[in-house]
Design a protein around this motif. Sequence first.
Motif, PDB file in Angstrom:
ATOM      1  N   ILE A  34       0.872  -1.168   0.090  1.00  0.00           N
ATOM      2  CA  ILE A  34       0.047  -0.100   0.664  1.00  0.00           C
ATOM      3  C   ILE A  34       0.867   1.388   0.357  1.00  0.00           C
ATOM      4  CG2 ILE A  34      -1.080   1.446   1.233  1.00  0.00           C
ATOM      5  CD1 ILE A  34      -2.943  -1.798   2.570  1.00  0.00           C
ATOM      6  N   ASN A  35       2.370   1.523   0.950  1.00  0.00           N
ATOM      7  CA  ASN A  35       2.865   2.103   0.821  1.00  0.00           C
ATOM      8  C   ASN A  35       3.529   2.247  -0.343  1.00  0.00           C
ATOM      9  OD1 ASN A  35       1.579   3.414   3.298  1.00  0.00           O
ATOM     10  ND2 ASN A  35       3.268   1.683   4.275  1.00  0.00           N
ATOM     11  N   THR A  36       4.042   1.898  -1.248  1.00  0.00           N
ATOM     12  CA  THR A  36       4.600   1.890  -2.711  1.00  0.00           C
ATOM     13  C   THR A  36       3.504   2.734  -3.406  1.00  0.00           C
ATOM     14  OG1 THR A  36       3.708   0.177  -4.022  1.00  0.00           O
ATOM     15  CG2 THR A  36       5.275  -0.849  -2.153  1.00  0.00           C
ATOM     16  N   ILE A  37       2.648   3.164  -2.789  1.00  0.00           N
ATOM     17  CA  ILE A  37       1.920   4.442  -3.788  1.00  0.00           C
ATOM     18  C   ILE A  37       1.509   5.408  -3.344  1.00  0.00           C
ATOM     19  CG2 ILE A  37      -1.455   4.538  -4.107  1.00  0.00           C
ATOM     20  CD1 ILE A  37      -1.492   1.121  -3.888  1.00  0.00           C
ATOM     21  N   ASN A  38       2.154   6.807  -3.592  1.00  0.00           N
ATOM     22  CA  ASN A  38       2.494   7.659  -3.720  1.00  0.00           C
ATOM     23  C   ASN A  38       2.573   8.953  -4.377  1.00  0.00           C
ATOM     24  OD1 ASN A  38       5.392   8.274  -4.701  1.00  0.00           O
ATOM     25  ND2 ASN A  38       5.316   6.293  -4.053  1.00  0.00           N
ATOM     26  N   SER A  39       2.159   9.991  -3.959  1.00  0.00           N
ATOM     27  CA  SER A  39       1.529  11.245  -4.544  1.00  0.00           C
ATOM     28  C   SER A  39       2.730  11.711  -5.746  1.00  0.00           C
ATOM     29  CB  SER A  39       1.952  12.458  -4.018  1.00  0.00           C
ATOM     30  OG  SER A  39       0.409  11.827  -2.885  1.00  0.00           O
ATOM     31  N   LYS A  40       4.042  11.180  -5.149  1.00  0.00           N
ATOM     32  CA  LYS A  40       5.528  11.389  -6.378  1.00  0.00           C
ATOM     33  C   LYS A  40       5.321  11.066  -7.859  1.00  0.00           C
ATOM     34  CE  LYS A  40      10.008  11.702  -6.764  1.00  0.00           C
ATOM     35  NZ  LYS A  40      11.723  11.281  -6.251  1.00  0.00           N
ATOM     36  N   ASP A  41       4.852   9.521  -7.583  1.00  0.00           N
ATOM     37  CA  ASP A  41       4.811   8.932  -8.376  1.00  0.00           C
ATOM     38  C   ASP A  41       3.573   9.371  -9.250  1.00  0.00           C
ATOM     39  OD1 ASP A  41       7.172   7.479  -7.746  1.00  0.00           O
ATOM     40  OD2 ASP A  41       6.264   5.489  -7.226  1.00  0.00           O
ATOM     41  N   GLU A 158       0.014   2.513 -11.019  1.00  0.00           N
ATOM     42  CA  GLU A 158       0.448   2.881  -9.565  1.00  0.00           C
ATOM     43  C   GLU A 158       0.026   1.650  -8.579  1.00  0.00           C
ATOM     44  OE1 GLU A 158       2.996   5.082  -6.845  1.00  0.00           O
ATOM     45  OE2 GLU A 158       2.950   4.565  -8.769  1.00  0.00           O
ATOM     46  N   ILE A 159      -1.412   0.747  -9.025  1.00  0.00           N
ATOM     47  CA  ILE A 159      -1.616  -0.592  -8.384  1.00  0.00           C
ATOM     48  C   ILE A 159      -0.644  -1.711  -8.959  1.00  0.00           C
ATOM     49  CG2 ILE A 159      -3.366  -1.776  -8.787  1.00  0.00           C
ATOM     50  CD1 ILE A 159      -5.502   0.824  -8.352  1.00  0.00           C
ATOM     51  N   ALA A 160      -0.756  -1.190  -9.953  1.00  0.00           N
ATOM     52  CA  ALA A 160       0.572  -2.490 -11.426  1.00  0.00           C
ATOM     53  C   ALA A 160       1.360  -2.517 -10.671  1.00  0.00           C
ATOM     54  CB  ALA A 160      -0.394  -2.114 -12.423  1.00  0.00           C
ATOM     55  N   GLN A 161       2.545  -1.352 -10.645  1.00  0.00           N
ATOM     56  CA  GLN A 161       3.570  -1.576  -9.536  1.00  0.00           C
ATOM     57  C   GLN A 161       3.772  -2.104  -8.285  1.00  0.00           C
ATOM     58  OE1 GLN A 161       5.620   2.195 -10.785  1.00  0.00           O
ATOM     59  NE2 GLN A 161       5.963   1.881  -8.582  1.00  0.00           N
ATOM     60  N   ALA A 162       2.412  -1.831  -7.701  1.00  0.00           N
ATOM     61  CA  ALA A 162       2.868  -2.468  -6.107  1.00  0.00           C
ATOM     62  C   ALA A 162       2.443  -3.279  -6.132  1.00  0.00           C
ATOM     63  CB  ALA A 162       1.018  -1.636  -5.622  1.00  0.00           C
ATOM     64  N   PHE A 163       1.424  -4.518  -7.070  1.00  0.00           N
ATOM     65  CA  PHE A 163       1.706  -5.748  -7.065  1.00  0.00           C
ATOM     66  C   PHE A 163       2.734  -6.776  -8.151  1.00  0.00           C
ATOM     67  CE2 PHE A 163      -3.733  -5.769  -6.574  1.00  0.00           C
ATOM     68  CZ  PHE A 163      -3.549  -6.092  -5.789  1.00  0.00           C
ATOM     69  N   GLU A 164       3.545  -5.980  -8.363  1.00  0.00           N
ATOM     70  CA  GLU A 164       4.615  -6.178  -9.470  1.00  0.00           C
ATOM     71  C   GLU A 164       5.665  -6.193  -8.759  1.00  0.00           C
ATOM     72  OE1 GLU A 164       6.626  -8.271 -12.025  1.00  0.00           O
ATOM     73  OE2 GLU A 164       4.478  -8.058 -12.367  1.00  0.00           O
ATOM     74  N   PHE A 309      -3.522  15.298  -4.380  1.00  0.00           N
ATOM     75  CA  PHE A 309      -2.907  13.979  -4.675  1.00  0.00           C
ATOM     76  C   PHE A 309      -3.136  13.518  -3.616  1.00  0.00           C
ATOM     77  CE2 PHE A 309      -0.872  16.993  -8.481  1.00  0.00           C
ATOM     78  CZ  PHE A 309      -0.685  15.527  -9.552  1.00  0.00           C
ATOM     79  N   ASP A 310      -3.209  14.407  -2.807  1.00  0.00           N
ATOM     80  CA  ASP A 310      -3.306  13.800  -1.215  1.00  0.00           C
ATOM     81  C   ASP A 310      -4.646  12.477  -1.198  1.00  0.00           C
ATOM     82  OD1 ASP A 310      -4.657  15.877  -0.831  1.00  0.00           O
ATOM     83  OD2 ASP A 310      -4.512  15.621   0.733  1.00  0.00           O
TER      84      ASP A 310
END
Length: 340
Positions: A34-41, A158-164, A309-310
């Motif tokens: 969950i925390n890999t999903i971030n505003s910067k990306d 971003e969701i796909a990246q987190a799952f990967e 973005f938050d």
Amino acid sequence: MKKILFLFLISASISCFSQKKYIPLHNANPTKYINTINSKDLAKYLYTVASDSMEGRDTGSKGQKKAGEYLINHYKSNAISFPKGATDYYQKIPASFLNAKRNSNLPDSENIWAYIEGSEKPNEIVVISAHYDHVGMKNGEVYNGADDDGSGTVALLEIAQAFEIAKKEGHGPKRSILFLHMTGEEHGLLGSSFYSENPLFPLANTITDINIDMIGRRDELHKESNNYVYLIGSDYLSTDLYKICEEANNNYIHLAIDYKFNDRKDPNRFYYRSDHYNFAKKGIPSVFLFNGVHADYHKATDEVDKIEFDALTKRTQLAFTIAWELANRENRPVVDKDGK
């Protein structure tokens, strides 16, 4: 005495071991991911997807195709492939289909798909969808559609990246996940209509659609806080899906869930106005994440500098957490309602 003591110690060790709860890899706590999903990306992706260079991403336009190439390059850079059974990242849709109901003189276009195969139930599919088209250009002015639906588009990335990331660490989803970027939504849910009539995977094996359309702003009903999300349709077909969404939020994200537009009598009829509906009408449990409309809806002023973005980050995290539970729980959501 020594023998008795030895047997006691062995017995105690076995008892302690048996009481220790074994947690298999697929039930790993999702917090790290969950925390890999971030505003910067999300900001980095959205400033590209909703830039003037994409020319408003009208269906089949040069700008939309350029946006599609950007999405595909993102998936490639994260080693996320196109689905099994496909030859590339495109589901091609002919102009004849796009213009069949009302002729808008649209050219050929494409849905874009990416895929992470499940480790234990690969034939069961969780779809996560968002439309990547917008309304193009009018009188030389670019309608960038940062919220509609640039926000949902980058959420999928971003969701796909987190799952990967989870998969690389041994925590990949039990079920397969199809990331589906729809075309033609603005012209009448055309891309999702085409997919539902020409599915890559049998609809009987598609357990849920999580649809994300406009999650980067706030509406007039939430002037004081953006810590909310509208959920629409989660309980129309499945009590299970409603409970999963509620528990995912309560356990991890803590947004205020607003069900105002979930009311069957709501005059806005948002349930029928985004891509999840073409799954729901086929009997597939579906949930639509939404921030409501605002003053810049379908105007040239729907720009990235107005995105909060938050809020976008937390709503994307919620969609991921719902998908995590659906992909990894023992049983698929039961369809126990008629959708009416």
